[in-house]
Design a protein around this motif. Structure first.
Motif, PDB file in Angstrom:
ATOM      1  N   GLU A   1      -0.122  -7.751   2.143  1.00  0.00           N
ATOM      2  CA  GLU A   1      -0.258  -6.647   3.093  1.00  0.00           C
ATOM      3  C   GLU A   1      -1.719  -6.264   3.281  1.00  0.00           C
ATOM      4  O   GLU A   1      -2.151  -5.896   4.361  1.00  0.00           O
TER       5      GLU A   1
ATOM      6  N   GLU B   1      -4.162  -7.739   6.523  1.00  0.00           N
ATOM      7  CA  GLU B   1      -4.034  -6.490   7.271  1.00  0.00           C
ATOM      8  C   GLU B   1      -4.334  -6.695   8.764  1.00  0.00           C
ATOM      9  O   GLU B   1      -3.582  -6.256   9.626  1.00  0.00           O
TER      10      GLU B   1
ATOM     11  N   GLY C   1      -2.447  -1.846   4.507  1.00  0.00           N
ATOM     12  CA  GLY C   1      -2.135  -2.655   3.337  1.00  0.00           C
ATOM     13  C   GLY C   1      -3.038  -2.288   2.177  1.00  0.00           C
ATOM     14  O   GLY C   1      -4.242  -2.140   2.328  1.00  0.00           O
TER      15      GLY C   1
END
Lengths: 653, 389
Positions: A208, A212, A203
């Motif tokens: 993201e 992560e 990410g």
């Protein structure tokens, strides 16, 4: 005496042969000793080395966790998940027809470059690696893979390997919040645990990146015997799980799976508070503009929409071929990577008057009856510099309600001076302006509410040549009172400010992850304060006649109790704008940023909205309609399920 | 005429089937056991390679052919062979020169003569030619070996073929000649102090020789000093071989269970590194048994040399035993990381026709010496080995 001599000779030569025999024994003893050292003494160590030679850990990648948003009140909507990417492969050893013939057929059926493939196949054959899986085409469309299945009998040796690939279901919608994936770099490889390998995606921004560790999951593995040359060739079933039978390497040695396969553990899901409908609507409203919209549940701080324009589609970062698009996104002007709702700051302008009113009422500097006369301009000392009201003809006598409704600058110049900078900054801090709100997304900026301390202890040391410039002057307070000067806030902070008015005086913790517990501060504002400010903000959106028309009347809707406050944030010196006779002539990049903060009091959940349109000029004209449309959309078209049901039953809302 | 008188060719009945009745069954038994072990180990080595004819089958062919040659030589009177020494020597010098001129290039060296269907590697058999030549020479000069010029002449004899082989370049084979000469000199009764002087001179010559080595040869020497300096390059063989041998442990991984060799981590494991495979699968116990078998075989060879009726036989036996000993010792020392990697095959175990023939010829020579044991005890001349003061 030949006999004697013969005897002597024999003995001598025998002796020498015995020497040779002894040397031989000695040499063999050396060999034996060395064998003892290698095999018995250090045997275990060499056994370990031979094992690690022999075994290869074949990684089975874990599917990344799914990111959900909400749909209305109670439905989970997938924002980001994984789709199976089908890679078309061929194994030369399995081609039962002529290589050239196969390539022609593939050219026809799949539409690839047959000659290029033929060269690749022949190269593998030449390297004696006929079992190597050769990539024909990565991530083929479903139509193509279906066609390959259909013509399977004509394409011996051709098959598909399935691997998961990130999919952003709504494309650009909420793209910046989701962030994107990028290849892991060497530094991260060192820092992270061994689960990452070169070429892995990690990410890079937004959800993201922040989640992560949760999203990444845990890779599975299988241990296979491996030949010194050759790499294991693993096929997958249609769900991406590896085949274990008939495992071979590129040379065709059959490999053995040595350990029970440890299946990968998929990454955990992340549930966002975002309402996908509202988010999409907010982004649609900003279409063509540069700006941001924040919509919070004023009671809980849950972020329902967090839009920024222009944005990007994170899918571009997943596909291998999107280099041009990626560069466009990374280098484009205006900046598309930055989320303008919490990663960029703007002077709050008149929106700041809400804070000033709250502070003054709470500190007892003013009350409901306090009035100031507005002649259109204001001087601290009789002959000093004049500060203008936006309305040059003046508002006359105004109290706090009218001052908020008509955004009278002069009233707040007076109030600001009476409050003093220290009390202003204290209340800005209490209500969350000029500092990070603690939003659970990476890269939030803090903004700035200038203070005496900031100017004298931070700025002055940077300018040793003109220390007199860096004292706090009353003029600075006057500027700050209407949210100008050095003041800089994010749209999210302003949404937080208005949500305190909507929810009755609490500072909430804005969050996008549903797991984040809703946190609420002590009650900061009294009923009296709330009542007065609400009255002012209500009047602001009222549309006359008969009622006097407020600056935010564009947000007015019949039968709704909407609070609003407009703002225009100067982003360049006023002098530049004054060169132009008509407002319409001012070039767009010189125009003020348009603010509008709004709240909805008589609906559930209570919304707190902040709209910023860069260079929109007037908050009332450019930003207020967006807020109005968003509110109407949320409660009418996209009403939460419970509310719609209630309405259908004819219950009062 | 059965009992020859002296070394004159005329007095010798060169070929006699009667010799077959005086075979040394102990020696032959050891040969069979080792050959059998060789087939078994090659069978295991064959697992990872797909070739049309498996190694062990070809090796069996070589063995059968070798046995035939060995028995043929056993039937020859070794004195006849020794008497041919100078001729064989000159022929091989010629062959070696021919190799350098028109030889076939393979694996970085010019070693093969293309004889139509079969390749012929003269350097392989030069070792035997030099042994025969030296046996002839030492028997000829008798006690004069104690004089320095005769001593030095020995080195001249080995220097000519040695230089030609070194030029090919085939360092391993060239180096074989040294120990053979030294051992035969010692058995022939040379002065020990000459040998010591020779050793000192040899040590002094090392830096000079270093300058004449090929780069790859130098690299190999360097990697024996520190094999992990370049584990994927020239140190790879040494390291992988040590891992292979070491991982066998005390009892080995079991027959056909070796992984290092099976998974091709150790290249050349059917030829020069066959001992690693044996050590991996049969462990310390198995390796020591094979080592012991080799030792008994070689000692038996020395015993035969000692029992020879006259100097030629003793010298021939000593030379042949030294040749085999050198191969066994150096090959195993290489696989266990004591010596730099050089192409020295292991008798009976390493796959390869040429060297199998050399081995079996050596065995044949030993059989021949043994067959003539005690047959001309009475002969006063020529005086064989000279007493060493």
């Amino acid at each position: 005496m030949p006999g004697n001599a013969g005897e002597r000779r024999r003995t001598r030569s025998d002796l020498r042969l015995v020497h040779i025999a002894l040397a031989l024994c000695l040499a063999f003893t050396v060999l034996g000793a060395r064998l003892w050292e290698l095999q018995v003494h250090e045997g275990a160590e060499y056994r370990g080395k031979s094992e690690s030679n022999r075994l290869r850990i074949q990684r089975l990648e874990s599917p990344r966790g799914v990111v959900y948003a909400r749909h209305a009140d109670d439905l989970d909507v997938v924002l980001a998940d994984n789709r199976p990417a089908r890679d078309l492969m061929v194994v030369p050893a399995d081609i039962t027809i002529d290589d050239d013939e196969l390539c022609r057929r593939l050219e026809e059926i799949v539409g690839i470059d047959g000659d290029g493939l033929l060269a690749t196949i022949q190269k593998a054959r030449k390297a004696r690696e006929p079992f190597k899986q050769l990539l024909i085409r990565a991530d083929v469309p479903t139509a193509v893979s279906a066609r390959v299945d259909e013509y399977g009998a004509l394409l011996p040796g051709v098959f598909t390997v399935v691997r998961p690939i990130r999919r952003y279901v709504y494309g650009e919608t909420a793209g910046q919040i989701l962030g994107y994936l990028g290849e892991v770099n060497t530094k991260e490889l060192r820092e992270k645990d061994s689960d990452y390998q070169m070429g892995d995606l990690i990410g890079r921004a937004g959800v993201e990146s922040l989640y992560e560790d949760e999203l990444h999951g845990k890779d599975g593995r299988m241990l296979v015997t491996k030949f010194a040359a050759g790499t294991p060739q693993i096929r997958t079933d249609p769900y991406g799980k590896p085949y274990v039978e008939n495992l071979v390497d590129s040379y065709g040695h059959s490999l053995r799976v040595e350990e029970e396969i440890r299946q990968p553990v998929p990454g955990k899901s992340v549930h966002l508070t975002l309402d996908i409908g509202l988010q999409a609507k907010a982004e649609a409203l900003l279409e063509g503009e540069t700006g941001a919209i924040v919509a919070l549940n004023a009671d809980t701080g849950a972020v329902l929409a967090l839009a920024s324009s222009p944005g990007y589609d994170p899918t571009v970062f997943v596909t291998r071929s999107g280099n041009r698009e990626r560069l466009d996104i990374l280098r484009g002007k205006p900046n598309r990577m930055m989320h303008r709702a919490y990663q960029e700051v703007y002077p709050p302008g008149s929106v700041f008057k809400v804070l000033l009113a709250a502070a003054a009422l709470e500190e007892g500097v003013i009350d409901a009856d306090t009035t100031h006369y507005c002649p259109g301009k204001f001087r601290i000392t009789p002959n000093g510099r004049a500060w203008h009201c936006w309305n040059r003809s003046g508002h006359g006598d105004v109290n706090v309600v009218d001052a908020l409704a008509f955004s009278c600058d002069v009233f707040f110049y007076h109030v600001g001076l009476e409050l003093g900078v220290d009390r202003i900054t204290k209340w800005a801090h209490k209500l969350g302006l000029g500092e990070q709100t603690g939003l659970d997304l990476p890269g939030e900026v803090s903004g700035l509410i200038p203070s005496r301390d900031w100017k004298e202890n931070r700025l002055r040391p940077q300018h040793p040549n003109e220390p007199w410039e860096y004292r706090w002057y009353p003029g600075d307070t006057v500027n700050l009172a209407i949210g100008q000067g050095a003041a800089a806030t994010t749209p999210l902070q302003n949404a937080l400010l208005i949500s305190a008015i909507v929810n009755g005086g609490y500072r909430v913790q804005p969050h996008v992850n549903r797991e984040t517990p809703a946190a609420k501060s002590q009650r900061l504002l009294s009923d009296r304060t709330i009542g007065l400010i609400r009255a002012g903000l209500t009047k602001c959106v009222e549309k006359g006649p008969p009622a006097p028309t407020g600056t935010g009347h564009e947000a007015y809707m019949e039968g709704w109790h909407i609070l609003g406050k407009t703002g225009s944030a100067q982003n360049v010196s006023l002098a530049h704008q004054e060169d132009y006779e008509n407002e319409e002539d001012i070039p767009k990049e010189l125009r003020d940023h348009a603010w509008f903060v709004a709240g909805v009091l008589d609906r559930e959940p209570p919304l707190a909205i902040c709209v910023l349109v860069e260079h929109g000029h007037h908050g009332g004209a450019a930003a207020a309609p967006l807020a109005r449309d968003l509110i109407a959309y949320f409660y009418d078209e996209w009403a939460p399920v419970e509310m719609r049901l209630a309405r259908n039953r004819g219950e009062p809302q | 005429m059965r009992r020859g008188r002296g070394l004159g060719a005329a007095n010798i009945r060169a070929f006699s089937l009667w010799n077959l009745r005086r075979l040394d069954w102990a020696l032959l038994g050891l040969v069979f056991v080792l050959a059998f072990i060789g087939f078994a180990v090659l069978y295991s080595a064959n697992r990872s390679v797909s070739v049309s004819t498996p190694y062990y089958a070809k090796q069996a062919t070589f063995f059968v052919f070798g046995c035939f040659v060995a028995l043929l030589i056993a039937c020859l009177d070794y004195r006849f062979i020794v008497s041919l020494g100078p001729m064989i020597y000159v022929v091989f010098l010629g062959l070696l020169s021919a190799v350098l001129a028109v030889g076939h290039v393979a694996k970085g060296g010019r070693r093969w003569l293309d004889l139509g269907i079969v390749g012929f590697q003269p350097s392989e058999y030069t070792k035997l030619a030099v042994i025969i030549m030296l046996a002839w020479y030492f028997a000829k000069i008798g006690r004069r070996i104690q004089r320095f010029p005769y001593f030095v002449l020995t080195f001249v004899i080995i220097a000519a073929p040695g230089a030609l082989i070194f030029k090919q370049p085939d360092l391993g084979t060239a180096l074989t000649l040294g120990p053979i000469a030294v051992a035969m000199l010692y058995a022939a009764g040379c002065r020990t102090r000459h040998l010591i002087i020779c050793a000192l001179l040899g040590a002094a010559a090392v830096p000079v020789a270093w300058g004449h080595l090929e780069d790859y040869q130098r690299e190999r020497v360097m990697t024996i000093i520190n094999p992990s300096a370049d584990p994927q390059g020239s140190g790879y063989h040494t390291i992988q071989s040590m891992i292979t041998v070491g991982s066998g442990g005390l009892n080995g991984k079991g027959y056909m269970q070796g992984t290092q060799t099976y998974l091709s981590y150790l290249p050349e494991h059917h030829t020069d590194f066959i001992f690693s495979l044996l050590a991996e699968e049969f462990g310390f116990v198995g390796s020591c048994i094979v080592l012991a078998l080799f030792l008994v075989l070689l000692l038996r060879g020395l015993q035969i040399a000692r029992g020879a009726s006259e100097a030629g036989g003793t010298l021939l036996g000593t030379g042949v035993v030294t040749l085999l000993s050198f191969h066994v010792f150096v090959n195993i020392a290489i696989t266990i990381g004591l010596l730099p990697v050089t192409g020295i095959p292991l008798p009976f175990l390493s796959y390869g026709g040429s060297f199998y023939l050399t081995t079996m010829t050596s065995i044949g020579l030993l059989l021949s010496v043994n067959a003539r044991k005690g047959l001309f005890e009475f002969s006063a001349r020529p005086p064989a080995l000279v007493p060493v003061r």
